[in-house]
Write a protein that holds these residues in place. Structure first.
Motif, PDB file in Angstrom:
ATOM      1  N   MET A 164       2.076  14.597 -10.797  1.00 28.30           N
ATOM      2  CA  MET A 164       1.705  13.923  -9.553  1.00 28.30           C
ATOM      3  C   MET A 164       0.342  13.241  -9.686  1.00 28.30           C
ATOM      4  O   MET A 164       0.097  12.190  -9.095  1.00 28.30           O
ATOM      5  CB  MET A 164       1.688  14.940  -8.411  1.00 28.30           C
ATOM      6  N   PHE A 165      -0.568  13.858 -10.470  1.00 31.92           N
ATOM      7  CA  PHE A 165      -1.895  13.280 -10.672  1.00 31.92           C
ATOM      8  C   PHE A 165      -1.783  11.898 -11.313  1.00 31.92           C
ATOM      9  O   PHE A 165      -2.475  10.944 -10.913  1.00 31.92           O
ATOM     10  CB  PHE A 165      -2.735  14.208 -11.542  1.00 31.92           C
ATOM     11  N   LEU A 166      -0.906  11.764 -12.329  1.00 31.63           N
ATOM     12  CA  LEU A 166      -0.704  10.478 -12.973  1.00 31.63           C
ATOM     13  C   LEU A 166      -0.130   9.447 -12.008  1.00 31.63           C
ATOM     14  O   LEU A 166      -0.476   8.262 -12.059  1.00 31.63           O
ATOM     15  CB  LEU A 166       0.232  10.636 -14.180  1.00 31.63           C
ATOM     16  N   PHE A 167       0.739   9.904 -11.125  1.00 29.77           N
ATOM     17  CA  PHE A 167       1.320   9.002 -10.136  1.00 29.77           C
ATOM     18  C   PHE A 167       0.233   8.405  -9.245  1.00 29.77           C
ATOM     19  O   PHE A 167       0.213   7.202  -8.973  1.00 29.77           O
ATOM     20  CB  PHE A 167       2.342   9.757  -9.289  1.00 29.77           C
ATOM     21  N   TYR A 168      -0.725   9.231  -8.810  1.00 30.89           N
ATOM     22  CA  TYR A 168      -1.823   8.749  -7.991  1.00 30.89           C
ATOM     23  C   TYR A 168      -2.723   7.789  -8.784  1.00 30.89           C
ATOM     24  O   TYR A 168      -3.208   6.782  -8.246  1.00 30.89           O
ATOM     25  CB  TYR A 168      -2.652   9.912  -7.453  1.00 30.89           C
ATOM     26  N   LEU A 169      -2.939   8.105 -10.062  1.00 29.77           N
ATOM     27  CA  LEU A 169      -3.748   7.210 -10.889  1.00 29.77           C
ATOM     28  C   LEU A 169      -3.086   5.840 -11.032  1.00 29.77           C
ATOM     29  O   LEU A 169      -3.768   4.797 -11.004  1.00 29.77           O
ATOM     30  CB  LEU A 169      -3.971   7.822 -12.275  1.00 29.77           C
ATOM     31  N   GLU A 170      -1.769   5.844 -11.183  1.00 28.95           N
ATOM     32  CA  GLU A 170      -1.068   4.569 -11.300  1.00 28.95           C
ATOM     33  C   GLU A 170      -1.142   3.780  -9.993  1.00 28.95           C
ATOM     34  O   GLU A 170      -1.244   2.550 -10.015  1.00 28.95           O
ATOM     35  CB  GLU A 170       0.388   4.808 -11.691  1.00 28.95           C
ATOM     36  N   ILE A 171      -1.095   4.464  -8.864  1.00 26.78           N
ATOM     37  CA  ILE A 171      -1.252   3.779  -7.570  1.00 26.78           C
ATOM     38  C   ILE A 171      -2.633   3.133  -7.477  1.00 26.78           C
ATOM     39  O   ILE A 171      -2.772   1.971  -7.067  1.00 26.78           O
ATOM     40  CB  ILE A 171      -1.036   4.770  -6.411  1.00 26.78           C
ATOM     41  N   VAL A 172      -3.680   3.873  -7.870  1.00 30.07           N
ATOM     42  CA  VAL A 172      -5.032   3.330  -7.855  1.00 30.07           C
ATOM     43  C   VAL A 172      -5.125   2.124  -8.794  1.00 30.07           C
ATOM     44  O   VAL A 172      -5.779   1.115  -8.475  1.00 30.07           O
ATOM     45  CB  VAL A 172      -6.055   4.410  -8.254  1.00 30.07           C
ATOM     46  N   CYS A 173      -4.469   2.216  -9.954  1.00 28.91           N
ATOM     47  CA  CYS A 173      -4.467   1.117 -10.918  1.00 28.91           C
ATOM     48  C   CYS A 173      -3.809  -0.130 -10.315  1.00 28.91           C
ATOM     49  O   CYS A 173      -4.329  -1.247 -10.449  1.00 28.91           O
ATOM     50  CB  CYS A 173      -3.728   1.554 -12.183  1.00 28.91           C
ATOM     51  N   VAL A 174      -2.679   0.047  -9.642  1.00 30.25           N
ATOM     52  CA  VAL A 174      -1.992  -1.068  -8.996  1.00 30.25           C
ATOM     53  C   VAL A 174      -2.879  -1.699  -7.927  1.00 30.25           C
ATOM     54  O   VAL A 174      -3.000  -2.929  -7.835  1.00 30.25           O
ATOM     55  CB  VAL A 174      -0.660  -0.590  -8.379  1.00 30.25           C
ATOM     56  N   LEU A 175      -3.515  -0.866  -7.119  1.00 30.92           N
ATOM     57  CA  LEU A 175      -4.400  -1.368  -6.063  1.00 30.92           C
ATOM     58  C   LEU A 175      -5.599  -2.109  -6.657  1.00 30.92           C
ATOM     59  O   LEU A 175      -6.049  -3.131  -6.115  1.00 30.92           O
ATOM     60  CB  LEU A 175      -4.878  -0.213  -5.185  1.00 30.92           C
ATOM     61  N   ALA A 176      -6.119  -1.610  -7.773  1.00 27.25           N
ATOM     62  CA  ALA A 176      -7.270  -2.261  -8.412  1.00 27.25           C
ATOM     63  C   ALA A 176      -6.890  -3.639  -8.943  1.00 27.25           C
ATOM     64  O   ALA A 176      -7.644  -4.609  -8.770  1.00 27.25           O
ATOM     65  CB  ALA A 176      -7.795  -1.384  -9.547  1.00 27.25           C
ATOM     66  N   TYR A 177      -5.722  -3.743  -9.574  1.00 30.54           N
ATOM     67  CA  TYR A 177      -5.267  -5.049 -10.047  1.00 30.54           C
ATOM     68  C   TYR A 177      -5.069  -6.009  -8.872  1.00 30.54           C
ATOM     69  O   TYR A 177      -5.453  -7.190  -8.938  1.00 30.54           O
ATOM     70  CB  TYR A 177      -3.954  -4.912 -10.818  1.00 30.54           C
ATOM     71  N   GLY A 178      -4.468  -5.517  -7.796  1.00 27.43           N
ATOM     72  CA  GLY A 178      -4.244  -6.363  -6.632  1.00 27.43           C
ATOM     73  C   GLY A 178      -5.543  -6.817  -5.989  1.00 27.43           C
ATOM     74  O   GLY A 178      -5.702  -7.990  -5.626  1.00 27.43           O
ATOM     75  N   ALA A 179      -6.503  -5.901  -5.851  1.00 31.12           N
ATOM     76  CA  ALA A 179      -7.791  -6.247  -5.261  1.00 31.12           C
ATOM     77  C   ALA A 179      -8.556  -7.231  -6.143  1.00 31.12           C
ATOM     78  O   ALA A 179      -9.198  -8.165  -5.641  1.00 31.12           O
ATOM     79  CB  ALA A 179      -8.619  -4.975  -5.047  1.00 31.12           C
ATOM     80  N   ALA A 180      -8.478  -7.041  -7.464  1.00 35.41           N
ATOM     81  CA  ALA A 180      -9.145  -7.964  -8.383  1.00 35.41           C
ATOM     82  C   ALA A 180      -8.562  -9.364  -8.252  1.00 35.41           C
ATOM     83  O   ALA A 180      -9.296 -10.368  -8.258  1.00 35.41           O
ATOM     84  CB  ALA A 180      -9.005  -7.467  -9.818  1.00 35.41           C
ATOM     85  N   SER A 181      -7.240  -9.451  -8.111  1.00 34.27           N
ATOM     86  CA  SER A 181      -6.595 -10.749  -7.932  1.00 34.27           C
ATOM     87  C   SER A 181      -7.023 -11.407  -6.623  1.00 34.27           C
ATOM     88  O   SER A 181      -7.297 -12.612  -6.576  1.00 34.27           O
ATOM     89  CB  SER A 181      -5.076 -10.581  -7.970  1.00 34.27           C
ATOM     90  N   ALA A 182      -7.095 -10.622  -5.542  1.00 32.92           N
ATOM     91  CA  ALA A 182      -7.502 -11.159  -4.244  1.00 32.92           C
ATOM     92  C   ALA A 182      -8.949 -11.656  -4.284  1.00 32.92           C
ATOM     93  O   ALA A 182      -9.264 -12.743  -3.766  1.00 32.92           O
ATOM     94  CB  ALA A 182      -7.332 -10.092  -3.168  1.00 32.92           C
ATOM     95  N   LEU A 183      -9.829 -10.890  -4.908  1.00 33.13           N
ATOM     96  CA  LEU A 183     -11.224 -11.310  -5.021  1.00 33.13           C
ATOM     97  C   LEU A 183     -11.355 -12.558  -5.901  1.00 33.13           C
ATOM     98  O   LEU A 183     -12.187 -13.436  -5.627  1.00 33.13           O
ATOM     99  CB  LEU A 183     -12.067 -10.174  -5.596  1.00 33.13           C
TER     100      LEU A 183
END
Length: 277
Positions: free
Chosen positions: A1-20
């Motif tokens: 489950m810990f890896l699943f949360y890390l992957e969610i954070v990774c997805v959000l980081a890529y999305g936020a970087a694209s938006a910025l």
């Protein structure tokens, strides 16, 4: 489950970087552009950490299904990160690659949920060195991709120069000498890493054949020969490129070396496709 949360954070980081990145480019905000670069680098680092953690378990690095998608997304992100370092136009690539990498991670996770058995790396128990072998192959692929991209840009700029095109003055890419240096350095690093991956693979094949012969087991390692032939082809092409780039730069022209780099990367993609099949 810990890896699943890390992957969610990774997805959000890529999305936020694209938006910025979009805000920085469209609104010409240097602060947003700078934040986009930092966040994209952080997303790549977290992506690498996720792959590293998965590699120590039976949930990652097997060259099939969701794991190859995860590794392919990482290669794409690493190449884009290099572009962010060497050129201002790299932010435009990050704008596109960010959502693509995020979608690939989501697709990888979705495939794991649909078919968790195919994502389990059970071969890890039989061959623990499978993890460094496959990770090294994809690390070499990232290096070769950087070299091929730099070579492609180099050819494009030389073509514009030959045509005396006005587009040359609007390009915001590194100079020809810088592109050549990037292509050479990335190719050499990729070749060293790939040779290391090959040595691990060949050692395993020899040990497996010897064990089968010793115990009179039925079976064959013939299925590995296409991978071996392609691996030797990839190493031969990049070795030629390294020789012509470092030891005999006057033997062939810049265009020939660039085409060798692009051809070597294409051969690497064929090798990964055959290995995944």
């Amino acid at each position: 489950m810990f890896l699943f949360y890390l992957e969610i954070v990774c997805v959000l980081a890529y999305g936020a970087a694209s938006a910025l990145a979009a805000h920085g480019i469209l609104r010409e905000r240097e602060g947003s552009a700078r934040a986009a670069r930092v966040l994209f680098f952080a997303a790549v680092a977290l992506h690498s950490a996720v792959i590293g953690i998965e590699s120590t378990t039976t949930s990652g690095t097997l060259l099939s299904g969701p794991n190859i998608i995860m590794l392919a997304a990482w290669v794409l992100a690493v190449v884009t990160a290099v572009g962010l370092v060497v050129t201002r136009r790299g932010l435009g690539f990050a704008l596109i690659v960010g959502p693509v990498a995020a979608l690939l991670i989501v697709a990888s996770q979705w495939l794991k949920i649909l078919d968790p058995v195919s994502a389990d790396n059970m071969a890890l128990y039989q061959w623990p060195l499978l993890v460094p072998h496959i990770v090294l192959v994809f690390a070499a692929c990232a290096c070769f991709a950087v070299s091929a991209a730099a070579s492609g840009l180099l050819l494009y700029q030389r073509r514009l120069m030959a045509r005396r095109s006005a587009k040359l003055f609007s390009l915001d890419t590194p100079a020809l000498d810088t592109l050549a240096t990037i292509a050479r350095a990335a190719a050499l690093a990729g070749l060293v890493v790939f040779v290391g991956a090959m040595l691990i693979g060949f050692t395993h094949m020899v040990a497996l054949s010897a064990a089968m012969t010793h115990f009179h087991c039925q079976g064959s390692v013939g299925y590995l020969w296409p991978r071996i032939v392609l691996s030797l082809l990839v190493s031969a092409v990049w070795s030629l490129y390294a020789v012509f780039s470092f030891l005999a730069p006057c033997a062939v022209g810049t265009r020939t070396r660039a085409l060798l780099s692009i051809g070597g990367f294409a051969a690497m993609l064929v090798l990964i496709a055959v290995s995944a099949g």
